[in-house]
Design a protein around this motif. Structure first.
Motif, PDB file in Angstrom:
ATOM      1  N   TRP A  10       4.290 -12.501   5.150  1.00 58.95           N
ATOM      2  CA  TRP A  10       3.803 -12.038   6.444  1.00 58.95           C
ATOM      3  C   TRP A  10       2.383 -12.538   6.676  1.00 58.95           C
ATOM      4  O   TRP A  10       1.670 -12.892   5.746  1.00 58.95           O
ATOM      5  N   THR A  11       2.000 -12.597   7.945  1.00 58.37           N
ATOM      6  CA  THR A  11       0.650 -13.024   8.302  1.00 58.37           C
ATOM      7  C   THR A  11      -0.240 -11.797   8.420  1.00 58.37           C
ATOM      8  O   THR A  11       0.177 -10.757   8.927  1.00 58.37           O
ATOM      9  N   ASP A  12      -1.471 -11.927   7.950  1.00 55.73           N
ATOM     10  CA  ASP A  12      -2.423 -10.825   8.075  1.00 55.73           C
ATOM     11  C   ASP A  12      -3.591 -11.199   8.989  1.00 55.73           C
ATOM     12  O   ASP A  12      -4.548 -10.454   9.112  1.00 55.73           O
ATOM     13  N   LYS A  13      -3.477 -12.373   9.613  1.00 55.68           N
ATOM     14  CA  LYS A  13      -4.509 -12.814  10.552  1.00 55.68           C
ATOM     15  C   LYS A  13      -3.824 -13.427  11.768  1.00 55.68           C
ATOM     16  O   LYS A  13      -2.745 -14.001  11.658  1.00 55.68           O
ATOM     17  N   GLY A  14      -4.480 -13.328  12.909  1.00 55.05           N
ATOM     18  CA  GLY A  14      -3.904 -13.919  14.118  1.00 55.05           C
ATOM     19  C   GLY A  14      -2.722 -13.109  14.623  1.00 55.05           C
ATOM     20  O   GLY A  14      -2.713 -11.872  14.567  1.00 55.05           O
ATOM     21  N   ILE A  65      11.089  -0.674   2.207  1.00 51.40           N
ATOM     22  CA  ILE A  65      11.499  -1.517   3.324  1.00 51.40           C
ATOM     23  C   ILE A  65      13.000  -1.773   3.242  1.00 51.40           C
ATOM     24  O   ILE A  65      13.501  -2.233   2.213  1.00 51.40           O
ATOM     25  N   VAL A  66      13.701  -1.450   4.317  1.00 45.60           N
ATOM     26  CA  VAL A  66      15.149  -1.655   4.378  1.00 45.60           C
ATOM     27  C   VAL A  66      15.484  -2.395   5.664  1.00 45.60           C
ATOM     28  O   VAL A  66      14.687  -2.456   6.607  1.00 45.60           O
ATOM     29  N   ALA A  67      16.699  -2.941   5.720  1.00 43.47           N
ATOM     30  CA  ALA A  67      17.070  -3.844   6.810  1.00 43.47           C
ATOM     31  C   ALA A  67      17.123  -3.159   8.170  1.00 43.47           C
ATOM     32  O   ALA A  67      16.957  -3.822   9.192  1.00 43.47           O
ATOM     33  N   ASN A  68      17.358  -1.836   8.220  1.00 46.19           N
ATOM     34  CA  ASN A  68      17.503  -1.186   9.532  1.00 46.19           C
ATOM     35  C   ASN A  68      16.173  -0.689  10.105  1.00 46.19           C
ATOM     36  O   ASN A  68      16.151  -0.040  11.147  1.00 46.19           O
ATOM     37  N   MET A  69      15.059  -0.987   9.454  1.00 48.53           N
ATOM     38  CA  MET A  69      13.751  -0.629  10.006  1.00 48.53           C
ATOM     39  C   MET A  69      13.399  -1.585  11.139  1.00 48.53           C
ATOM     40  O   MET A  69      13.795  -2.745  11.122  1.00 48.53           O
ATOM     41  N   ASN A  70      12.642  -1.111  12.132  1.00 46.34           N
ATOM     42  CA  ASN A  70      12.193  -2.033  13.167  1.00 46.34           C
ATOM     43  C   ASN A  70      11.008  -2.843  12.648  1.00 46.34           C
ATOM     44  O   ASN A  70      10.419  -2.536  11.610  1.00 46.34           O
ATOM     45  N   LEU A  71      10.670  -3.917  13.375  1.00 47.34           N
ATOM     46  CA  LEU A  71       9.651  -4.848  12.887  1.00 47.34           C
ATOM     47  C   LEU A  71       8.288  -4.199  12.743  1.00 47.34           C
ATOM     48  O   LEU A  71       7.532  -4.512  11.817  1.00 47.34           O
ATOM     49  N   HIS A  72       7.970  -3.278  13.651  1.00 41.23           N
ATOM     50  CA  HIS A  72       6.671  -2.623  13.570  1.00 41.23           C
ATOM     51  C   HIS A  72       6.578  -1.753  12.316  1.00 41.23           C
ATOM     52  O   HIS A  72       5.523  -1.679  11.684  1.00 41.23           O
ATOM     53  N   TYR A 108       6.187  -4.234   9.323  1.00 39.26           N
ATOM     54  CA  TYR A 108       4.861  -4.839   9.298  1.00 39.26           C
ATOM     55  C   TYR A 108       3.804  -3.816   8.883  1.00 39.26           C
ATOM     56  O   TYR A 108       2.888  -4.133   8.116  1.00 39.26           O
ATOM     57  N   ALA A 109       3.924  -2.583   9.381  1.00 42.08           N
ATOM     58  CA  ALA A 109       2.966  -1.536   9.016  1.00 42.08           C
ATOM     59  C   ALA A 109       3.030  -1.252   7.518  1.00 42.08           C
ATOM     60  O   ALA A 109       1.989  -1.047   6.868  1.00 42.08           O
ATOM     61  N   ASP A 110       4.230  -1.238   6.953  1.00 37.91           N
ATOM     62  CA  ASP A 110       4.385  -1.025   5.510  1.00 37.91           C
ATOM     63  C   ASP A 110       3.699  -2.141   4.717  1.00 37.91           C
ATOM     64  O   ASP A 110       2.972  -1.891   3.757  1.00 37.91           O
ATOM     65  N   LEU A 111       3.975  -3.382   5.112  1.00 38.27           N
ATOM     66  CA  LEU A 111       3.408  -4.523   4.399  1.00 38.27           C
ATOM     67  C   LEU A 111       1.878  -4.540   4.482  1.00 38.27           C
ATOM     68  O   LEU A 111       1.189  -4.734   3.475  1.00 38.27           O
ATOM     69  N   MET A 112       1.362  -4.348   5.669  1.00 36.02           N
ATOM     70  CA  MET A 112      -0.088  -4.375   5.839  1.00 36.02           C
ATOM     71  C   MET A 112      -0.748  -3.198   5.133  1.00 36.02           C
ATOM     72  O   MET A 112      -1.854  -3.312   4.605  1.00 36.02           O
ATOM     73  N   GLY A 113      -0.060  -2.049   5.111  1.00 33.14           N
ATOM     74  CA  GLY A 113      -0.624  -0.863   4.484  1.00 33.14           C
ATOM     75  C   GLY A 113      -0.764  -0.983   2.975  1.00 33.14           C
ATOM     76  O   GLY A 113      -1.507  -0.208   2.357  1.00 33.14           O
ATOM     77  N   GLU A 114      -0.051  -1.926   2.372  1.00 27.66           N
ATOM     78  CA  GLU A 114      -0.090  -2.072   0.917  1.00 27.66           C
ATOM     79  C   GLU A 114      -0.900  -3.288   0.460  1.00 27.66           C
ATOM     80  O   GLU A 114      -0.953  -3.576  -0.732  1.00 27.66           O
ATOM     81  N   MET A 115      -1.554  -3.962   1.393  1.00 24.37           N
ATOM     82  CA  MET A 115      -2.279  -5.179   1.033  1.00 24.37           C
ATOM     83  C   MET A 115      -3.469  -4.915   0.127  1.00 24.37           C
ATOM     84  O   MET A 115      -3.778  -5.731  -0.752  1.00 24.37           O
ATOM     85  N   ASN A 116      -4.163  -3.783   0.303  1.00 20.19           N
ATOM     86  CA  ASN A 116      -5.298  -3.491  -0.571  1.00 20.19           C
ATOM     87  C   ASN A 116      -4.840  -3.358  -2.020  1.00 20.19           C
ATOM     88  O   ASN A 116      -5.499  -3.852  -2.946  1.00 20.19           O
ATOM     89  N   LYS A 117      -3.700  -2.695  -2.226  1.00 25.66           N
ATOM     90  CA  LYS A 117      -3.164  -2.557  -3.582  1.00 25.66           C
ATOM     91  C   LYS A 117      -2.730  -3.917  -4.129  1.00 25.66           C
ATOM     92  O   LYS A 117      -2.920  -4.213  -5.320  1.00 25.66           O
ATOM     93  N   LEU A 118      -2.125  -4.742  -3.274  1.00 23.79           N
ATOM     94  CA  LEU A 118      -1.694  -6.071  -3.703  1.00 23.79           C
ATOM     95  C   LEU A 118      -2.887  -6.956  -4.062  1.00 23.79           C
ATOM     96  O   LEU A 118      -2.855  -7.676  -5.064  1.00 23.79           O
ATOM     97  N   ASN A 119      -3.925  -6.900  -3.240  1.00 25.51           N
ATOM     98  CA  ASN A 119      -5.120  -7.692  -3.523  1.00 25.51           C
ATOM     99  C   ASN A 119      -5.776  -7.245  -4.836  1.00 25.51           C
ATOM    100  O   ASN A 119      -6.227  -8.072  -5.634  1.00 25.51           O
ATOM    101  N   TRP A 120      -5.822  -5.922  -5.050  1.00 25.76           N
ATOM    102  CA  TRP A 120      -6.407  -5.407  -6.285  1.00 25.76           C
ATOM    103  C   TRP A 120      -5.618  -5.884  -7.501  1.00 25.76           C
ATOM    104  O   TRP A 120      -6.197  -6.331  -8.495  1.00 25.76           O
TER     105      TRP A 120
END
Length: 219
Positions: A92-96, A2-9, A12-24
């Motif tokens: 980041w939020t993962d609900k709502g 994740i770098v500053a020039n990425m767009n928000l989508h 967010y896709a990067d963060l959400m895509g790694e949540m399973n690994k983070l939860n584990w």
């Protein structure tokens, strides 16, 4: 990464895509962290672990927090983003409604100085303390009564968060791509305890709260 020039989508896709690994990883660290917290002689107490996902090189902090010896152990994770010599902490939020919350260094410094009053705490410790203590952030429209400098920031400063510990000033925006849900972003800019705000500011906040109460009564 994740770098500053990425767009928000993309962010967010990067963060959400790694949540399973983070939860584990969080579940794997739970017993170890609880054992450390049980031995703590000072509270509030927190335990933090650095965690990097090799495939993306994204850097995270997995944390466990206990307010007092009989309180539940709270846990979560934060992402670190670097923009030159600037360092941001991302939640980041993962609900709502999809939203990215960015805690700036200035915000964390003011929260530490004005509320925690513990100068030796690191930025990571301050972020964990803030997010654990203020799990519910109540969005609130603001004007010049609450933020006298609102005209300097324009439309992006038109709302803040009311938290358990005080008031969070922020800059906010939204990104919408065709066929995608909008992604909101909030940059936390500074923090004020309600006790240190002026009578005018507190009165304005109270009036905004009463508007919501009146609307609930009408429904």
């Amino acid at each position: 990464m994740i770098v500053a020039n990425m767009n928000l989508h993309e962010v967010y896709a990067d963060l959400m895509g790694e949540m399973n690994k983070l939860n584990w990883k969080r579940d794997a660290l739970l017993n170890k962290a609880v054992g450390v917290l049980r031995k703590s002689e000072e509270f509030p107490a927190s335990v933090m672990y650095d965690y990097q996902i090799q495939s993306s090189k994204n850097q995270y902090i997995i944390y466990f927090y206990r307010e007092h010896p009989f309180a539940p152990v709270l846990s979560g994770y934060l992402c670190l983003m670097f923009d030159g010599n600037k360092r941001y902490i991302i939640k980041w939020t993962d609900k709502g409604i999809p939203e990215i919350l960015i805690l700036t260094s200035h915000f964390l410094q003011r929260y530490k100085e004005r509320f925690l009053k513990q100068p030796d705490l690191s930025a990571n410790e301050v972020a964990v303390r803030f997010l654990s203590r203020n799990r519910t952030l109540r969005i609130m429209p603001i004007d010049e009564r609450i933020n006298k400098r609102i005209e300097e920031y324009g439309e992006y400063a038109g709302e803040g968060f009311l938290a358990q510990d005080g008031f969070c000033f922020k800059l906010s925006g939204e990104e919408t791509l065709d066929g995608e849900d909008p992604i909101r972003i909030s940059f936390f800019t500074t923090f004020m305890p309600l006790t240190e705000m002026s009578d005018t500011q507190r009165e304005a906040i109270f009036k905004e709260l009463m508007k919501d109460i009146d609307e609930l009564g009408a429904n």
